[in-house]
Design a protein around this motif. Sequence first.
Motif, PDB file in Angstrom:
ATOM      1  N   THR A  21      32.473 -19.328  34.505  1.00 38.07           N
ATOM      2  CA  THR A  21      32.379 -17.986  33.910  1.00 38.07           C
ATOM      3  C   THR A  21      32.139 -18.090  32.404  1.00 38.07           C
ATOM      4  N   LEU A  22      32.812 -19.037  31.739  1.00 36.43           N
ATOM      5  CA  LEU A  22      32.593 -19.254  30.307  1.00 36.43           C
ATOM      6  C   LEU A  22      31.157 -19.729  30.054  1.00 36.43           C
ATOM      7  N   ALA A  23      30.649 -20.606  30.938  1.00 34.49           N
ATOM      8  CA  ALA A  23      29.258 -21.071  30.813  1.00 34.49           C
ATOM      9  C   ALA A  23      28.283 -19.889  30.939  1.00 34.49           C
ATOM     10  N   ASP A  24      28.569 -18.985  31.883  1.00 36.81           N
ATOM     11  CA  ASP A  24      27.726 -17.783  32.047  1.00 36.81           C
ATOM     12  C   ASP A  24      27.697 -16.963  30.766  1.00 36.81           C
ATOM     13  N   GLN A  25      28.873 -16.783  30.130  1.00 34.33           N
ATOM     14  CA  GLN A  25      28.963 -15.972  28.905  1.00 34.33           C
ATOM     15  C   GLN A  25      28.245 -16.647  27.735  1.00 34.33           C
ATOM     16  N   LEU A  27      25.612 -18.477  27.933  1.00 33.07           N
ATOM     17  CA  LEU A  27      24.192 -18.224  28.164  1.00 33.07           C
ATOM     18  C   LEU A  27      23.820 -16.784  27.788  1.00 33.07           C
ATOM     19  N   LEU A  28      24.709 -15.856  28.140  1.00 32.37           N
ATOM     20  CA  LEU A  28      24.440 -14.430  27.885  1.00 32.37           C
ATOM     21  C   LEU A  28      24.467 -14.123  26.382  1.00 32.37           C
ATOM     22  N   LYS A  29      25.506 -14.605  25.669  1.00 29.95           N
ATOM     23  CA  LYS A  29      25.664 -14.293  24.234  1.00 29.95           C
ATOM     24  C   LYS A  29      24.595 -14.967  23.377  1.00 29.95           C
ATOM     25  N   SER A  30      24.081 -16.113  23.846  1.00 26.30           N
ATOM     26  CA  SER A  30      23.054 -16.813  23.065  1.00 26.30           C
ATOM     27  C   SER A  30      21.650 -16.262  23.335  1.00 26.30           C
ATOM     28  N   SER A 163      38.392 -14.338  26.712  1.00 29.68           N
ATOM     29  CA  SER A 163      38.343 -13.871  28.098  1.00 29.68           C
ATOM     30  C   SER A 163      36.887 -13.993  28.527  1.00 29.68           C
ATOM     31  N   ALA A 164      36.589 -15.014  29.311  1.00 36.24           N
ATOM     32  CA  ALA A 164      35.203 -15.241  29.734  1.00 36.24           C
ATOM     33  C   ALA A 164      34.698 -14.096  30.606  1.00 36.24           C
ATOM     34  N   LYS A 165      35.602 -13.535  31.410  1.00 36.67           N
ATOM     35  CA  LYS A 165      35.186 -12.452  32.313  1.00 36.67           C
ATOM     36  C   LYS A 165      34.824 -11.194  31.529  1.00 36.67           C
ATOM     37  N   ALA A 166      35.635 -10.854  30.507  1.00 32.25           N
ATOM     38  CA  ALA A 166      35.406  -9.641  29.715  1.00 32.25           C
ATOM     39  C   ALA A 166      34.496  -9.883  28.512  1.00 32.25           C
TER      40      ALA A 166
END
Length: 600
Positions: A21-25, A27-30, A163-166
């Motif tokens: 989930t942290l890896a997903d975030q 990717l999203l934030k970058s 919070s990786a989910k939020a």
Amino acid sequence: MKPEFIRNFSIIAHIDHGKSTLADQLLLKSGAIDERTYQAQILDDLDVERERGITVKARAVAIKYPYKGQIYQLNFIDTPGHVDFHYEVSRSLAACEGALLVVDAFQGVQAQTVANAYAAIEAGLEIIPVINKIDLPVTRIEEVCEEIENVIGLDASNALRVSAKAGIGIEDCIEAIIQRIPAPKGLPDAQLRALVFDSKYDDYRGVVTYIRVVDGTIRKKDRIRFMRGATVHEVIELGQFCPFMETVEELGPGQAGYLITGVKVLGNIHVGDTVTLQGNPASEPLPGYKQPKQMVFCGMYPIDATDFEKLRFELDKMLLNDASFSFAPETSDALGFGFRCGFLGMLHMEIIQQRLEKEADVDLIQTAPNVTYQLLKRTGELVTIDNPAEVPDSGSIDEFREPIARVTFILPTASMGTIMQLCSDRRGEYKSTEFLGRDRAQLVYEMPLAEIIYDMHDKLKSITRGYGTMDYEVVGFKAADLVKLDILVKGNLVEALATIVHRQSAERRGRALVKKLKEEIPRHQFEVPIQAAIGSRVIARETIQALRKNVTAKCYGGDISRKRKLLQKQKEGKKRMKQFGEVEIPQKAFLSVLEAGKDD
């Protein structure tokens, strides 16, 4: 790109603490992916990973992030958390300079948190503690920071809280990576040395090799040489995962990516090999990786004998994608031609079997798993055995040794007594206890690996209501009073059902096993005896009664001699069938060896 603007790091944690989930975030934030393409576990691209909700394969991704007027390239590897895939984690750490240690804000430090953190410390990496799931209704953030300091020995005063989910605190996390993780060392003009840290097979393009450049620069159309394989190829395609495959013209020091050379011979590429230029080769290869030791073995046989070559090809592909797996051909009187396969643990075995059946569409019969043993013969020769069928006569064995594992449990103090009793029943040797807080403790035992791998994890979760975790590592071999338990069906030895057990539990295991086999083997037209034996001594027996057809049903009254004649004819037919008839043993019967062990 200049090495000072590159950061290489891994994301390590216990199972379900939020790595993917942290890896997903990140990717999203970058901006590597947008909201439209975002999905949970985007890096877990295997079907088995999505079905089980766990990471099985480490995935390397390159993202770009602007910071203080500079564009930084962040290369990170999302790693598995289960103990069976610790080798994937150790390989990933060798390609990095830093690591994010993710810890659940409520569950705190768990067994694999400790194991992965120590692996990162041994690799000399800069570790950044990350407290994840701070948006949970109940958290123990201060206590978790204390656990990180007391159990692992890391300074948690500047631990990141996210919070990786939020999506809370992700930007702070990226900035900490840039500020605290050192840049890779390496000169762009030096002789090329690139580490092969993974590979996979593409049906159309051949072998896709994942590399991390340590020194020098690799460019498209370069003539390269694999130092271990001593093969020379031309780079057809060069690229990075961003997170999807994107081609680039060159890769410099510190950068991770992939190369395609059109190689379709699966044995030419080795994980841990060094890539160098053919025209200007490096004098010394990179250290590579320590060869993993498979500890659990089982036989895999195709149900359809014509699938043997297909299974061999699929196993070759699997070996390319998973260096911790091994296989060798073997034959069995009961099952025909197949392979003896080695795994790091039971979950690893299940994943490989599931991938072979679903991805490769091969129907398999799998024999019961067993661990590796050592035999010291009377001649002084030390032999390693991974198949019970290879055990020689007891008269030629001087000493039978079994693998011993150091097991670390982290569990609620209320469950300590029950777990200690369970370990004692499984021939465990108590080592130490350490209290991590008011209601959590760390227990350390040394016990036989065979007593751990089958169902120890399930028992632990059941006793601790899901709050207990365990980690183990094999520390050596120890002499024990072990015997080979043979199974005879209709007087014939079935090697695929043989197992190695402790002498004290042999009779109990033998009785449990023949009862299980009686339930699993269907009835035949003749009587089928099932026996468990140690050497020539039978210790347990069950009999499957013959199916009996009522041959006199059509005789209504009349002469009794006609009925006797029919019954005598049936009796002679059954006698002949018993002599020549073959017993069909279904797939479930081979796994009943495992079930009998669990019932103990």
